[in-house]
Each structure stands twice: as C-alpha cells, then as structure tokens.
Scaffold this motif. Structure first.
Motif, PDB file in Angstrom:
ATOM      1  N   ASN A 243       0.128   4.167  -3.345  1.00 52.20           N
ATOM      2  CA  ASN A 243       0.728   3.694  -2.273  1.00 52.20           C
ATOM      3  C   ASN A 243       1.465   5.123  -1.686  1.00 52.20           C
ATOM      4  OD1 ASN A 243       0.774   1.389  -3.327  1.00 52.20           O
ATOM      5  ND2 ASN A 243       2.929   1.108  -4.061  1.00 52.20           N
ATOM      6  N   VAL A 244       1.752   6.268  -2.615  1.00 50.63           N
ATOM      7  CA  VAL A 244       1.911   7.618  -2.143  1.00 50.63           C
ATOM      8  C   VAL A 244       0.889   8.159  -1.228  1.00 50.63           C
ATOM      9  CG1 VAL A 244       2.318  10.005  -2.940  1.00 50.63           C
ATOM     10  CG2 VAL A 244       3.207   7.901  -4.215  1.00 50.63           C
ATOM     11  N   ARG A 245      -0.394   7.963  -1.338  1.00 52.16           N
ATOM     12  CA  ARG A 245      -1.294   8.452  -0.550  1.00 52.16           C
ATOM     13  C   ARG A 245      -1.318   7.893   0.817  1.00 52.16           C
ATOM     14  NH1 ARG A 245      -3.165  12.824   1.872  1.00 52.16           N
ATOM     15  NH2 ARG A 245      -5.384  12.367   2.530  1.00 52.16           N
ATOM     16  N   LEU A 246      -1.211   6.549   0.914  1.00 54.75           N
ATOM     17  CA  LEU A 246      -1.529   5.833   2.101  1.00 54.75           C
ATOM     18  C   LEU A 246       0.069   6.162   2.905  1.00 54.75           C
ATOM     19  CD1 LEU A 246      -2.487   3.716   3.833  1.00 54.75           C
ATOM     20  CD2 LEU A 246      -1.039   2.154   2.815  1.00 54.75           C
ATOM     21  N   LYS A 247       1.120   6.454   2.453  1.00 58.80           N
ATOM     22  CA  LYS A 247       2.389   6.724   2.957  1.00 58.80           C
ATOM     23  C   LYS A 247       2.111   8.341   3.802  1.00 58.80           C
ATOM     24  CE  LYS A 247       7.206   6.497   2.442  1.00 58.80           C
ATOM     25  NZ  LYS A 247       8.257   6.153   1.580  1.00 58.80           N
ATOM     26  N   GLU A 248       1.405   9.226   2.470  1.00 62.24           N
ATOM     27  CA  GLU A 248       1.035  10.542   3.360  1.00 62.24           C
ATOM     28  C   GLU A 248       0.110  10.708   4.326  1.00 62.24           C
ATOM     29  OE1 GLU A 248      -0.610  12.666  -0.394  1.00 62.24           O
ATOM     30  OE2 GLU A 248       1.164  12.806  -1.191  1.00 62.24           O
ATOM     31  N   LEU A 249      -0.775   9.746   4.438  1.00 59.57           N
ATOM     32  CA  LEU A 249      -1.437   9.797   5.529  1.00 59.57           C
ATOM     33  C   LEU A 249      -0.909   9.284   6.777  1.00 59.57           C
ATOM     34  CD1 LEU A 249      -4.920   8.042   3.815  1.00 59.57           C
ATOM     35  CD2 LEU A 249      -4.711  10.346   4.814  1.00 59.57           C
ATOM     36  N   ARG A 250      -0.177   8.280   6.458  1.00 60.27           N
ATOM     37  CA  ARG A 250       0.580   7.913   7.598  1.00 60.27           C
ATOM     38  C   ARG A 250       1.572   8.927   8.239  1.00 60.27           C
ATOM     39  NH1 ARG A 250       5.816   6.055   8.102  1.00 60.27           N
ATOM     40  NH2 ARG A 250       6.012   5.486   6.080  1.00 60.27           N
ATOM     41  N   LYS A 251       2.285   9.471   7.547  1.00 60.46           N
ATOM     42  CA  LYS A 251       3.105  10.573   7.914  1.00 60.46           C
ATOM     43  C   LYS A 251       2.494  11.912   8.493  1.00 60.46           C
ATOM     44  CE  LYS A 251       7.174   9.183   5.300  1.00 60.46           C
ATOM     45  NZ  LYS A 251       8.426   9.771   4.623  1.00 60.46           N
ATOM     46  N   GLU A 252       1.232  12.195   7.627  1.00 63.85           N
ATOM     47  CA  GLU A 252       0.649  13.332   8.410  1.00 63.85           C
ATOM     48  C   GLU A 252       0.326  12.989   9.750  1.00 63.85           C
ATOM     49  OE1 GLU A 252      -2.703  13.883   5.959  1.00 63.85           O
ATOM     50  OE2 GLU A 252      -1.468  14.582   4.040  1.00 63.85           O
TER      51      GLU A 252
ATOM     52  N   GLU B 103      -7.846  -5.360   5.981  1.00 64.54           N
ATOM     53  CA  GLU B 103      -6.890  -4.510   6.469  1.00 64.54           C
ATOM     54  C   GLU B 103      -6.982  -2.953   5.844  1.00 64.54           C
ATOM     55  OE1 GLU B 103      -3.020  -7.391   6.229  1.00 64.54           O
ATOM     56  OE2 GLU B 103      -3.572  -6.581   4.480  1.00 64.54           O
ATOM     57  N   ALA B 104      -7.857  -2.808   4.502  1.00 56.59           N
ATOM     58  CA  ALA B 104      -8.232  -1.762   3.967  1.00 56.59           C
ATOM     59  C   ALA B 104      -9.073  -0.912   5.021  1.00 56.59           C
ATOM     60  CB  ALA B 104      -8.643  -1.797   2.639  1.00 56.59           C
ATOM     61  N   LYS B 105     -10.078  -1.701   5.365  1.00 58.72           N
ATOM     62  CA  LYS B 105     -11.171  -1.134   6.276  1.00 58.72           C
ATOM     63  C   LYS B 105     -10.524  -0.542   7.662  1.00 58.72           C
ATOM     64  CE  LYS B 105     -14.948  -4.225   4.994  1.00 58.72           C
ATOM     65  NZ  LYS B 105     -15.925  -5.480   5.169  1.00 58.72           N
ATOM     66  N   ILE B 106      -9.742  -1.370   8.313  1.00 66.67           N
ATOM     67  CA  ILE B 106      -9.068  -0.875   9.445  1.00 66.67           C
ATOM     68  C   ILE B 106      -8.356   0.414   9.104  1.00 66.67           C
ATOM     69  CG2 ILE B 106      -7.003  -1.367  10.973  1.00 66.67           C
ATOM     70  CD1 ILE B 106      -7.973  -4.342  10.533  1.00 66.67           C
ATOM     71  N   LEU B 107      -7.592   0.651   8.117  1.00 68.17           N
ATOM     72  CA  LEU B 107      -6.573   1.917   7.891  1.00 68.17           C
ATOM     73  C   LEU B 107      -7.672   2.841   7.518  1.00 68.17           C
ATOM     74  CD1 LEU B 107      -4.145   0.321   5.398  1.00 68.17           C
ATOM     75  CD2 LEU B 107      -3.764   1.139   7.835  1.00 68.17           C
ATOM     76  N   ALA B 108      -8.761   2.684   6.952  1.00 68.30           N
ATOM     77  CA  ALA B 108      -9.991   3.670   6.371  1.00 68.30           C
ATOM     78  C   ALA B 108     -10.476   4.318   7.504  1.00 68.30           C
ATOM     79  CB  ALA B 108     -10.942   3.091   5.523  1.00 68.30           C
ATOM     80  N   GLU B 109     -10.732   3.382   8.588  1.00 69.40           N
ATOM     81  CA  GLU B 109     -11.311   3.948   9.762  1.00 69.40           C
ATOM     82  C   GLU B 109     -10.420   4.604  10.889  1.00 69.40           C
ATOM     83  OE1 GLU B 109     -13.007   1.781  13.998  1.00 69.40           O
ATOM     84  OE2 GLU B 109     -13.711   0.891  12.249  1.00 69.40           O
ATOM     85  N   HIS B 110      -9.266   4.100  10.719  1.00 68.08           N
ATOM     86  CA  HIS B 110      -7.851   4.648  11.517  1.00 68.08           C
ATOM     87  C   HIS B 110      -7.843   6.274  10.831  1.00 68.08           C
ATOM     88  CE1 HIS B 110      -4.074   5.008  13.861  1.00 68.08           C
ATOM     89  NE2 HIS B 110      -3.723   5.651  12.581  1.00 68.08           N
ATOM     90  N   PHE B 111      -7.772   6.261   9.689  1.00 68.89           N
ATOM     91  CA  PHE B 111      -7.399   7.487   9.053  1.00 68.89           C
ATOM     92  C   PHE B 111      -8.744   8.241   8.938  1.00 68.89           C
ATOM     93  CE2 PHE B 111      -3.577   5.201   7.326  1.00 68.89           C
ATOM     94  CZ  PHE B 111      -2.634   6.027   8.030  1.00 68.89           C
ATOM     95  N   LYS B 112      -9.873   7.850   9.404  1.00 66.01           N
ATOM     96  CA  LYS B 112     -10.992   8.518   9.042  1.00 66.01           C
ATOM     97  C   LYS B 112     -11.225   9.180   7.700  1.00 66.01           C
ATOM     98  CE  LYS B 112     -11.296  10.071  13.768  1.00 66.01           C
ATOM     99  NZ  LYS B 112     -10.615   9.069  14.348  1.00 66.01           N
ATOM    100  N   GLN B 113     -10.918   8.306   6.670  1.00 65.60           N
ATOM    101  CA  GLN B 113     -11.044   8.448   5.183  1.00 65.60           C
ATOM    102  C   GLN B 113     -11.843   7.216   4.528  1.00 65.60           C
ATOM    103  OE1 GLN B 113      -9.266  10.866   3.526  1.00 65.60           O
ATOM    104  NE2 GLN B 113      -8.640  11.900   5.369  1.00 65.60           N
ATOM    105  N   PRO B 114     -12.676   7.677   3.581  1.00 61.41           N
ATOM    106  CA  PRO B 114     -13.259   6.456   2.688  1.00 61.41           C
ATOM    107  C   PRO B 114     -11.878   5.539   2.299  1.00 61.41           C
ATOM    108  CG  PRO B 114     -13.644   8.584   1.569  1.00 61.41           C
ATOM    109  CD  PRO B 114     -12.710   8.848   2.929  1.00 61.41           C
ATOM    110  N   ILE B 115     -12.349   4.271   1.959  1.00 59.79           N
ATOM    111  CA  ILE B 115     -11.207   3.328   1.662  1.00 59.79           C
ATOM    112  C   ILE B 115     -10.584   3.975   0.063  1.00 59.79           C
ATOM    113  CG2 ILE B 115     -10.856   1.190   0.570  1.00 59.79           C
ATOM    114  CD1 ILE B 115     -12.504  -0.172   2.753  1.00 59.79           C
ATOM    115  N   ASP B 116     -11.615   4.458  -0.831  1.00 59.98           N
ATOM    116  CA  ASP B 116     -11.130   4.941  -2.086  1.00 59.98           C
ATOM    117  C   ASP B 116     -10.047   6.071  -1.971  1.00 59.98           C
ATOM    118  OD1 ASP B 116     -13.146   6.792  -1.369  1.00 59.98           O
ATOM    119  OD2 ASP B 116     -14.102   6.446  -3.283  1.00 59.98           O
ATOM    120  N   SER B 117      -9.820   6.529  -0.649  1.00 60.72           N
ATOM    121  CA  SER B 117      -9.020   7.790  -0.825  1.00 60.72           C
ATOM    122  C   SER B 117      -7.506   7.106  -0.861  1.00 60.72           C
ATOM    123  CB  SER B 117      -9.162   8.587   0.540  1.00 60.72           C
ATOM    124  OG  SER B 117      -8.640   7.952   1.677  1.00 60.72           O
ATOM    125  N   PHE B 118      -7.231   6.141  -0.477  1.00 60.40           N
ATOM    126  CA  PHE B 118      -6.003   5.491  -0.774  1.00 60.40           C
ATOM    127  C   PHE B 118      -5.995   4.170  -1.535  1.00 60.40           C
ATOM    128  CE2 PHE B 118      -7.494   4.243   3.627  1.00 60.40           C
ATOM    129  CZ  PHE B 118      -7.392   2.828   3.482  1.00 60.40           C
TER     130      PHE B 118
END
Length: 66
Positions: A6-15, A49-64
């Motif tokens: 949860n912390v990482r996903l929030k960080e990515l969004r705020k970044e 949803e995880a796939k969409i977020l990973a693509e959006h943040f240009k991160q592998p799914i396992d990063s969050f």
C-alpha cells in the motif's frame, strides 16, 4: 486478487502528482473512495487493475505488490 504494498502504490501516485479520483478513473472506478479502499488494502485489487497500474506507472507489477 493481488496483495498490495500500500505504501509503494501511494508513493507512486503522489510522485506523479495524481489524485485518487484520477487513479479511480484510470482503473474504471467511479469514486475516489473506491480507489482509496483499494490503495489502502481494504478491498483487493484485480489482476487487470494491477496490469493497468503497472503500465501507467511504467513499473513491473511486483514493484507495488507483496
């Protein structure tokens, strides 16, 4: 069902300077509250949803995901 870091996903969004409503719209939710429940781990996130977020943040799914 995907378990979130949860912390990482929030960080990515705020970044990126994005709001919860923007993220909700991205993954097809109607409210910021619905997204907040997912971001805070109260409601599981789907693989799609995880796939969409990973693509959006240009991160592998396992990063969050744990």
């Amino acid at each position: 069902m995907i378990l979130l870091n949860n912390v990482r996903l929030k960080e990515l969004r705020k970044e990126k300077g994005e709001t919860q409503i923007e993220m909700a719209n991205l993954i097809g939710l109607k409210t910021a509250s619905a997204y907040s429940k997912k971001e805070n781990g109260k409601v599981p996130i789907s693989l799609e949803e995880a796939k969409i977020l990973a693509e959006h943040f240009k991160q592998p799914i396992d990063s969050f995901c744990t």
